[in-house]
Design an enzyme around this catalytic site. Structure first.
Site, mmCIF file in Angstrom:
data_model
loop_
_atom_site.group_PDB
_atom_site.id
_atom_site.type_symbol
_atom_site.label_atom_id
_atom_site.label_comp_id
_atom_site.label_asym_id
_atom_site.label_seq_id
_atom_site.Cartn_x
_atom_site.Cartn_y
_atom_site.Cartn_z
ATOM 1 N N LYS A 1 53.307 -75.614 19.745
ATOM 2 C CA LYS A 1 52.965 -74.607 20.759
ATOM 3 C C LYS A 1 52.110 -75.296 21.817
ATOM 4 C CE LYS A 1 51.402 -70.886 22.935
ATOM 5 N NZ LYS A 1 50.509 -71.585 23.899
ATOM 6 N N GLY B 1 42.095 -78.198 21.088
ATOM 7 C CA GLY B 1 41.700 -77.291 22.160
ATOM 8 C C GLY B 1 40.217 -76.990 22.092
ATOM 9 N N SER B 2 39.836 -75.880 22.687
ATOM 10 C CA SER B 2 38.422 -75.530 22.769
ATOM 11 C C SER B 2 37.910 -74.964 21.445
ATOM 12 C CB SER B 2 38.196 -74.511 23.885
ATOM 13 O OG SER B 2 38.747 -73.251 23.525
ATOM 14 N N THR B 3 36.603 -75.013 21.273
ATOM 15 C CA THR B 3 35.985 -74.499 20.054
ATOM 16 C C THR B 3 36.184 -72.987 19.891
ATOM 17 O OG1 THR B 3 34.361 -76.286 20.122
ATOM 18 C CG2 THR B 3 33.832 -74.381 18.750
ATOM 19 N N GLY C 1 39.611 -72.467 18.744
ATOM 20 C CA GLY C 1 39.737 -73.005 17.390
ATOM 21 C C GLY C 1 39.308 -71.998 16.337
ATOM 22 N N GLU D 1 40.829 -80.170 16.071
ATOM 23 C CA GLU D 1 40.282 -81.205 16.958
ATOM 24 C C GLU D 1 39.847 -80.479 18.218
ATOM 25 O OE1 GLU D 1 39.810 -83.467 19.967
ATOM 26 O OE2 GLU D 1 41.966 -83.841 19.832
ATOM 27 N N CYS E 1 39.750 -85.238 25.671
ATOM 28 C CA CYS E 1 38.957 -84.775 24.528
ATOM 29 C C CYS E 1 37.840 -85.756 24.184
ATOM 30 C CB CYS E 1 39.850 -84.528 23.324
ATOM 31 S SG CYS E 1 40.730 -85.992 22.726
ATOM 32 N N GLU F 1 30.378 -78.552 27.399
ATOM 33 C CA GLU F 1 31.483 -79.424 27.795
ATOM 34 C C GLU F 1 31.852 -79.197 29.257
ATOM 35 O OE1 GLU F 1 35.682 -80.956 25.834
ATOM 36 O OE2 GLU F 1 35.037 -78.893 25.489
#
Length: 382
Positions: free
Chosen positions: A17, A73-75, A78, A95, A129, A232
């Site tokens: 995806k 992707g982003s936290t 996630g 990750e 990343c 970030e």
């Protein structure tokens, strides 16, 4: 791509995806994988690409037919992936975001470190990343570093590199992928300047270009009171943090004062000193006198700690994580295992317990004499 390739190499069918911001290129990369399968006499349908918004991802991670989920992707997203996968207890590898530090120590030749800092901060316009989001420079070389790197940053060429736009390809920094990210970067830069950071160049949208371009930016005097120290950026911004008194302990404190822990890098004139300091960093990866080589060497596991996620891809650990690991034992060399008679049900109450005690003594005693006594007991009560 590496998640898909690892999944296939581990013997799985893979559904990828892609981000809605990268849907335009997914067909191209998907066709490469499917053609590789085809020419190697495998079914090209083993690799599939799914596009769409959040609903598509939610449907995929919550599907009971999915055996493993790897998310990059982003936290915040996630956490949503974990929540969706929890319905079927589907294992996940995450990750997530990073706030990687690159340390320039006082014993290093500054000229050798600068190219790495430039690459770490501005590759993909900082949308990486393991992009360098904090440049931690020892006090005694701080001013030299700043004087030498500023001209390099100011020379960066920004624009659209594609020939279909009439460009000649001579571009160092492109645009931001996500439109809303420019506003996030601008807010972080503005907050830093408001709280005392010095803006040397950039710091705003590039008004000379059409599109989502943020100028290559350098900030010095960044401290932990500023939002940009902790959050970030994911943009072309170099934030420089000074290590007072050239203190190794203070350096470690600065690097670890962060919720993220993906990668880190350190430049020193002494590899042993660099390793000694770097091993104290709370990150999933460390490079000494190098940058991002952890990713290039696919035999190494890749991943982070803290808000940067958990689990690993690549390396032996990554491949095994994409397999159903099972412990299987079988008789070999003609040996037939059997339960010793004293402890076979119904247990011999006179010999069973002394037999087990002797067995434990043989296996776990640190004394050779006690091991011999254990053997004697096994013979006596067996």
């Amino acid at each position: 791509m590496n998640h898909v390739i690892s999944g296939l190499m581990a013997g799985n069918a893979v559904v990828g995806k892609v981000s809605e911001h990268a849907s335009w290129s997914s067909q191209f990369f998907g066709s490469i994988i499917q053609e590789a399968l085809k020419v190697n006499d495998h079914n090209p349908d083993l690799a599939q690409i799914v596009t769409g918004m959040a609903e598509a991802g939610q449907a995929l991670v919550s599907d009971p037919l999915v055996d493993k989920v790897i998310f990059t992707g982003s936290t915040p997203i996630g956490r949503k992936v974990m929540q969706g996968a929890s319905a079927n207890l589907t294992p996940v590898i995450l990750e997530l975001g990073g706030k990687d530090a690159m340390v320039v120590m006082d014993d290093v030749n500054v000229d050798t470190a600068i190219p790495w800092v430039m690459r770490g901060c501005f590759q993909n316009s900082g949308q990486n990343c393991v992009g360098v989001e904090r440049v931690v420079v020892y006090e005694s070389v701080h001013d030299e570093f700043l004087d030498k790197i500023l001209p390099r940053v100011k020379e960066l060429r920004q624009g659209i590199p594609l020939a279909c736009y009439g460009a000649d390809g001579k571009v160092d920094c492109g645009s931001m992928i996500m439109p809303q990210q420019i506003d996030i970067v601008q807010a972080l830069v503005d907050d830093a300047v408001k709280k005392g950071a010095k803006l040397h160049c950039g710091g705003k949208r590039n008004s000379g270009l059409e599109g989502q371009f943020f100028e290559p930016t350098v900030l010095s005097g960044v401290t932990s009171e500023m939002e940009i120290f902790h959050n970030e950026v994911f943009g072309p911004v170099m934030t420089i943090i000074k290590v007072p008194g050239d203190s190794d302990d203070k350096c470690v404190e600065i690097v670890n004062n962060c919720d993220f822990g993906l990668g880190s890098s350190l430049f020193s004139g002494s590899v042993s000193r660099g390793l000694s300091v770097g091993r104290k960093f709370r990150t999933g990866m460390l490079s000494v006198n190098d940058y991002a080589s952890n990713y290039l060497v696919q035999s190494l596991p890749f991943g982070g700690v803290k808000e940067s996620g958990f689990g690993r891809f690549a390396g032996i650990e990554g491949l095994r994580a994409l397999c159903l690991e099972r412990s299987i034992v079988a008789d070999a060399y003609g040996i037939k295992t059997a339960i010793p008679k004293p402890i076979d049900y119904p247990i011999d109450m006179d010999k069973g317990f002394p037999f087990v005690e002797s067995l434990v003594q043989l296996f776990y005693s640190e004394s050779l004499l006690d091991k011999i006594r254990g053997i004697v007991g096994l013979i006596k009560f067996g």
